[in-house]
Enzyme design. Structure first.
Site, short mmCIF file in Angstrom:
data_model
loop_
_atom_site.label_atom_id
_atom_site.label_comp_id
_atom_site.label_asym_id
_atom_site.label_seq_id
_atom_site.Cartn_x
_atom_site.Cartn_y
_atom_site.Cartn_z
N ASP A 194 0.99 -0.98 0.06
CA ASP A 194 0.03 -0.03 0.15
C ASP A 194 1.06 1.20 -0.04
OD1 ASP A 194 -2.63 1.49 0.22
OD2 ASP A 194 -1.54 1.90 2.34
N GLU A 278 -1.61 -1.29 -5.88
CA GLU A 278 -2.81 -0.46 -6.23
C GLU A 278 -2.51 0.38 -7.46
OE1 GLU A 278 -6.40 1.21 -3.52
OE2 GLU A 278 -4.20 1.33 -2.71
N ASP A 360 -2.66 1.07 7.24
CA ASP A 360 -1.93 0.73 5.83
C ASP A 360 -1.67 -0.78 5.62
OD1 ASP A 360 -2.26 3.34 5.57
OD2 ASP A 360 -0.26 3.93 6.18
#
Ligand SMILES: [Zn+2]
Length: 408
Positions: A194, A278, A360
């Site tokens: 992340d 991501e 996170d």
């Protein structure tokens, strides 16, 4: 797998060599601008742009009569400058096409004139280039010493050398073609990452990488220098001095950022069989004024670029998750979704199964789950509960790696 890569390192120039480098960079810049001006005129008159070869032929004729000073430098410099111009045009037209299809949001970037006041710039040499452990031999410049020893591989096949200046220091980037040995697939773990502003990267294995926030920390010094520069008279020596200090500070910021990105991407691609990230919408985030500086300070675009090539070097499967996947809202242990989650909550607390986790890290685990689900390497129920390990079995990992190489 044969890969083309660059080795960039600082040059240790003597005065004569420095002058020669300045001349080469000057010729390179001049020819680029000349070619751009010629292309513009030709396009206006005929609707067509001359190729790099056309321009080079024309330049060679003019050289004898109009630009005899060009004989002081290697013939590669102008040739390569025209090639760069050609590439700049092609990139521009490529972006125009993408824009027509609605796939490009950024600027189109029509080739610009290069200004000496902005940067001394660079030049590229081809031909007989030799690499020694302490030096490189370049056409016209001769044997140039290097600050860092035994960095560039001596026996690699050299394609070209680019010499560039940055804040008063000179660098050479040697482009080589070499055999990139794929390491034996010992890494069998999959990892989710992340990316963020407070912490640059939080991994699903609990490891985190701090964000150096180089720009933020240099801000005070940069502002003071900017003020000093604006107070000093244009064209004066003192103003130039300030400009130089300012350029050094900016280079420092860029170096710190790049270093952090390399450490992160190397860790990810050297130790894992699958890396899940991501898909961040960087251009969109940059439009948000409050976020823009922090985002550009985090270097997400560069991290993505490095991951792309490093994962392909090491045969790692890079999985990019859809940007609308609610990675920070979902509980990584049971799948419960927290609808009214606040951005300021640093800890994720699940109201269903009661697990408490760093926000996170929870997101990173979710990104990993989603990657394993979409690539079909794990059933969803299997993935939940195994969260921290995220282990891929040996044979599975090899299969994944093969898929990965096809995708790149
Ligand atoms: Zn839960």
């Amino acid at each position: 797998m044969r890969v083309v890569r660059g080795y960039k390192t600082e040059l240790d120039l003597n005065d004569e060599q420095r002058t020669a480098c300045l001349k080469h960079a000057g010729v390179s810049r001049f020819v680029y601008n000349w070619g751009l001006a010629r292309s513009k005129v030709a396009y206006r008159n005929t609707g067509k742009r001359p190729t790099a070869i056309d321009l080079h032929k024309e330049l060679n004729k003019l050289k004898r009569t109009d630009f005899p000073w060009m004989y002081e430098t290697s013939k590669c410099a102008p040739q390569e400058a025209l090639r760069d111009l050609d590439k700049a045009y092609k990139n521009f037209f490529r972006r125009v096409e993408l824009k027509k299809q609605g796939q490009w949001r950024g600027k189109l970037g029509f080739p610009k004139m290069k200004k000496k006041s902005k940067a001394i710039g660079s030049f590229r040499l081809t031909g007989s280039i030799k690499v020694f452990s302490h030096a490189v031999q370049l056409p016209r410049l001769g044997r140039v010493r290097l600050h860092e020893h035994e960095f560039i591989p001596v026996d690699a096949k050299v394609l070209s050398a680019t010499v560039s200046e940055q804040a008063g220091r000179w660098f050479v980037s040697i482009q080589v073609e070499e055999e990139q040995e794929k390491p034996p697939p010992t890494a069998t773990t999959a990892i989710g990452v992340d990316l963020g502003i407070k912490t640059l990267a939080s991994c699903s294995d609990g490891k985190s990488f701090a964000n150096p926030r180089a720009l933020k920390h240099a801000q005070k010094r940069l502002r003071r220098l900017e003020r000093q520069k604006s107070r000093r008279q244009k064209g004066s020596k003192n103003r130039k001095k300030t400009c130089r200090t300012l350029a050094k500070q900016h280079t420092r910021v860029a170096n710190i950022r790049r270093d952090a990105a390399h450490k992160l991407t190397s860790y990810l691609s050297k130790n894992h069989a699958l890396v899940a990230i991501e898909d961040l919408h960087v251009t969109g985030m940059l439009k948000n004024h409050k976020l823009a500086q922090a985002v550009s300070d985090s270097n997400f675009g560069e991290i993505r670029r490095q991951l792309d090539y490093k994962t392909s070097w090491y045969g790692v499967h890079l999985v990019v998750i859809d940007r609308f996947y609610p990675s920070s809202k979902t509980c990584s242990a049971c799948g419960w979704i927290d609808e009214d989650q606040n951005l300021s909550d640093r800890v994720f607390v699940c109201e269903d199964c009661g697990s408490v986790l760093d926000r996170d890290e929870n997101a990173a685990r979710n990104i990993l789950h989603e990657a394993l689900r979409t690539t079909g390497s794990f059933s969803e129920s299997h993935a939940y509960g195994q969260s921290s390990a995220g282990l891929v079995s040996g044979s599975g990992a090899t299969a994944l790696v093969e898929v990965g190489t096809n995708l790149h």
